[in-house]
Design a protein around this motif. Structure first.
Motif, PDB file in Angstrom:
ATOM      1  N   GLY A  45       0.803  -1.218   0.000  1.00  0.00           N
ATOM      2  CA  GLY A  45       0.000   0.000   0.000  1.00  0.00           C
ATOM      3  C   GLY A  45       0.836   1.268   0.000  1.00  0.00           C
ATOM      4  N   LYS A  48       4.292   1.434  -4.381  1.00  0.00           N
ATOM      5  CA  LYS A  48       5.323   0.884  -5.264  1.00  0.00           C
ATOM      6  C   LYS A  48       4.758   0.561  -6.650  1.00  0.00           C
ATOM      7  CE  LYS A  48       6.070  -2.591  -2.477  1.00  0.00           C
ATOM      8  NZ  LYS A  48       4.975  -2.325  -1.519  1.00  0.00           N
ATOM      9  N   SER A  49       3.639  -0.149  -6.664  1.00  0.00           N
ATOM     10  CA  SER A  49       3.037  -0.496  -7.965  1.00  0.00           C
ATOM     11  C   SER A  49       2.620   0.758  -8.713  1.00  0.00           C
ATOM     12  CB  SER A  49       1.805  -1.391  -7.771  1.00  0.00           C
ATOM     13  OG  SER A  49       2.176  -2.595  -7.160  1.00  0.00           O
ATOM     14  N   THR A  50       2.038   1.682  -7.985  1.00  0.00           N
ATOM     15  CA  THR A  50       1.585   2.922  -8.620  1.00  0.00           C
ATOM     16  C   THR A  50       2.755   3.650  -9.265  1.00  0.00           C
ATOM     17  OG1 THR A  50      -0.158   3.067  -6.950  1.00  0.00           O
ATOM     18  CG2 THR A  50       0.309   5.064  -8.237  1.00  0.00           C
TER      19      THR A  50
HETATM   20  N1  LIG Z   1      -6.798   2.038  -9.279  1.00  0.00           N
HETATM   21  C1  LIG Z   1      -6.840   2.373  -7.988  1.00  0.00           C
HETATM   22  N2  LIG Z   1      -7.911   3.004  -7.483  1.00  0.00           N
HETATM   23  C2  LIG Z   1      -7.960   3.367  -6.177  1.00  0.00           C
HETATM   24  N3  LIG Z   1      -6.973   3.145  -5.301  1.00  0.00           N
HETATM   25  C3  LIG Z   1      -5.868   2.521  -5.730  1.00  0.00           C
HETATM   26  C4  LIG Z   1      -5.747   2.095  -7.099  1.00  0.00           C
HETATM   27  N4  LIG Z   1      -4.541   1.501  -7.248  1.00  0.00           N
HETATM   28  C5  LIG Z   1      -3.943   1.547  -6.037  1.00  0.00           C
HETATM   29  N5  LIG Z   1      -4.745   2.148  -5.133  1.00  0.00           N
HETATM   30  C6  LIG Z   1      -4.398   2.404  -3.726  1.00  0.00           C
HETATM   31  O1  LIG Z   1      -3.192   3.108  -3.702  1.00  0.00           O
HETATM   32  C7  LIG Z   1      -2.407   2.698  -2.602  1.00  0.00           C
HETATM   33  C8  LIG Z   1      -1.045   2.267  -3.117  1.00  0.00           C
HETATM   34  O2  LIG Z   1      -1.188   1.107  -3.871  1.00  0.00           O
HETATM   35  P1  LIG Z   1       0.013   0.385  -4.580  1.00  0.00           P
HETATM   36  O3  LIG Z   1       0.737   1.332  -5.452  1.00  0.00           O
HETATM   37  O4  LIG Z   1      -0.547  -0.821  -5.232  1.00  0.00           O
HETATM   38  O5  LIG Z   1       0.940  -0.026  -3.361  1.00  0.00           O
HETATM   39  P2  LIG Z   1       2.013  -1.148  -3.253  1.00  0.00           P
HETATM   40  O6  LIG Z   1       2.318  -1.659  -4.620  1.00  0.00           O
HETATM   41  O7  LIG Z   1       3.197  -0.483  -2.614  1.00  0.00           O
HETATM   42  O8  LIG Z   1       1.453  -2.213  -2.365  1.00  0.00           O
HETATM   43  C9  LIG Z   1      -3.170   1.589  -1.912  1.00  0.00           C
HETATM   44  O9  LIG Z   1      -3.826   2.127  -0.813  1.00  0.00           O
HETATM   45  C10 LIG Z   1      -4.153   1.146  -2.954  1.00  0.00           C
HETATM   46  O10 LIG Z   1      -5.331   0.661  -2.356  1.00  0.00           O
END
Ligand SMILES: Nc1ncnc2c1ncn2[C@@H]1O[C@H](COP(=O)(O)OP(=O)(O)O)[C@@H](O)[C@H]1O
Ligand SMILES: [Mg+2]
Lengths: 248, 217
Positions: A45, A48-50
């Protein structure tokens, strides 16, 4: 070395991204040089993915600038499809195309996106499948492969486009433990061959061995970054220490 | 009774000709419906309101009004504003436009049934929206919705009997013509019903066979 080589391949400046009210990235700055391997770690959360998805523009961002190969990525003037052919991405869930055989998973995009001819594409696909040790599976459907095999095919598929940068988003997190090694081996070889890579992973062993730099992201910011030794042996920030205590 | 049987047998070639036309009309209408339905289904999922709103209106309007009225609008209504379409194409267009609305809903659900990761993988390889749809999403979606599309084909085979009202000589109309000459309404209508049944039954078998044939291993 000419000037193009000495510039970073990727430069991210003050990147902000929110989903509605949720502020996910809060001013990320990052530079990646040619042939550098960056390992990104951090709690779930943290964004990182974002961050990875903003780099190849699967996700739009609110604020900040990204330069790729010295060129500013711009919503209006950059052809995102062309940009994405230069940035390979490997997903946690592999995302192979289930209706296509392994070989067709590899040759589809070169054929329809780059309009390369079938014959040379085919040869290249076989070569890459050999490299990831799966040539004998070329005519199988993805569902017939193990997770580790699927992920290796996914890596080969991304490499078919001759990417300049490879993004890996937790490539081994969905795998049974005994299948993790084969995928990491492929990634290590890729790194040794000089590929520029950003790898989000919890595989600390891989990070120690392969990373030039480790970046710890939490709460949408880069809390700390440095060499593997600096981060794993001697983390400065309490949040880094706490995170590492949990994963190590 | 024996006479009724004899009359029906004698009129069978004529009825079968009508059945052939029913199949023709239905196939062409389904083809038209598939094209409309795929485009409208995709439009419904578009992030651009200028595409999604008209698509919603299309689907709601065509599903919310009787097919018979739609047939009348096209065959009797359009000429009043200067658009003349011959009866045979009129029937196909009416049925195609109508089934397009139902197929749009099926296609929309089919596209939504494909995991988001597929689109992302395709995009990450540089594919455009159309390339992603054409090579990744629709081939998988259509496999998933084949049973529903088969049902739609079968429903349309039966609904195509409605175009008999604009004197298209399909199966039902052919039956009515036979009856007007022979007055054997019971026997002939039973024969007509049986032929419809054979058509729909065969179609459902073909659909099931196709499903197995194209299933992803
Ligand atoms: N498409 C989306 N819509 C709404 N919230 C999102 C979306 N993608 C990610 N999030 C939120 O953004 C935050 C960061 O997510 P993410 O980048 O996946 O983190 P990580 O990869 O570090 O676990 C999380 O709280 C996630 O729920
Ligand atoms: Mg993640």
């Amino acid at each position: 070395m000419n000037s193009a080589d000495s510039k970073p391949i990727l430069r991210i400046e003050n990147l902000w991204k929110s989903f509605g009210k949720l502020q996910v990235l809060k001013g990320i700055n990052l530079e990646v040089d040619k042939a550098e391997v960056i390992v990104v770690i951090g709690p779930s959360g943290g964004g990182k993915s974002t961050l990875l998805r903003c780099i190849n523009h699967l996700e739009r961002y609110d604020r900040g600038k990204i330069w790729f190969q010295g060129e500013l990525i711009d919503e209006t003037s950059t052809d995102m499809n062309v940009l994405r052919t230069k940035i390979g991405m490997v997903f946690q869930q592999f995302n192979l195309f289930p209706h296509l055989r392994v070989i067709d998973n590899l040759i589809l995009a070169p054929k329809i996106v780059k309009k390369l001819d079938e014959k040379s594409t085919m040869e290249k696909a076989k070569e890459l499948l050999k490299r990831v040790g799966l040539l004998e599976k070329m005519n199988e459907y993805p569902s017939k492969l193990s997770g580790g095999q699927q992920q290796r095919v996914a890596i080969a598929r991304a490499l078919m486009m001759d990417p300049i940068l490879m993004l890996f988003d937790e490539p081994t997190s969905a795998l049974d433990p005994e299948l993790v090694g084969e995928v990491l081996d492929v990634m290590k070889n890729l790194a040794n061959d000089g590929m520029t890579m950003i790898v989000v992973t919890h595989e600390i062993g891989f990070a120690r061995e392969v990373a030039d730099r480790v970046v710890f992201i939490d709460g949408g910011i880069i809390v700390e970054s440095g060499t593997p030794d600096e981060i794993f042996k001697n983390p400065k920030h309490p949040r880094t220490r706490e995170f590492l205590r949990k994963v190590l | 009774m024996a006479y009724a049987f004899e009359v029906t047998i004698k009129s069978l070639p004529f009825l079968l000709e009508g059945a052939l036309r029913t199949l023709q009309i239905t196939s062409l209408a389904v083809l038209l419906g598939l094209i409309i339905g795929t485009l409208v289904g995709m439009a419904k999922l578009s992030k651009y309101k200028i595409l999604s709103y008209p698509a919603v209106v299309y689907v709601e309007f065509l599903r919310g009004t009787p097919l018979l009225v739609q047939i009348f609008i096209i065959y009797f209504g359009l000429p009043a504003i200067g658009i003349n379409i011959p009866r045979y194409p009129s029937g196909i267009i009416a049925l195609g436009i109508n089934s397009g609305a139902y197929i749009a809903e099926i296609v929309r659900a089919g596209i939504q049934s494909i995991p988001k990761g597929q689109t992302e993988a395709a995009k990450s390889l540089g594919m455009t929206y159309w390339q992603t749809m054409r090579h990744i999403i629709l081939p998988q979606a259509f496999r998933n919705i084949l049973p529903a599309l088969g049902n739609e084909f079968i429903a349309l085979t039966k609904d195509s009997s409605l175009v008999s009202v604009i004197a298209i000589r399909e199966l039902l109309r052919s039956g009515q013509i036979v009856i007007s000459r022979t007055y054997q309404s019971f026997a002939v209508y039973i024969a007509v019903a049986l032929i419809y049944f054979i058509l729909t039954f065969t179609l459902s078998r073909i659909v099931r066979w196709t499903e197995k044939k194209v299933a992803i291993p």
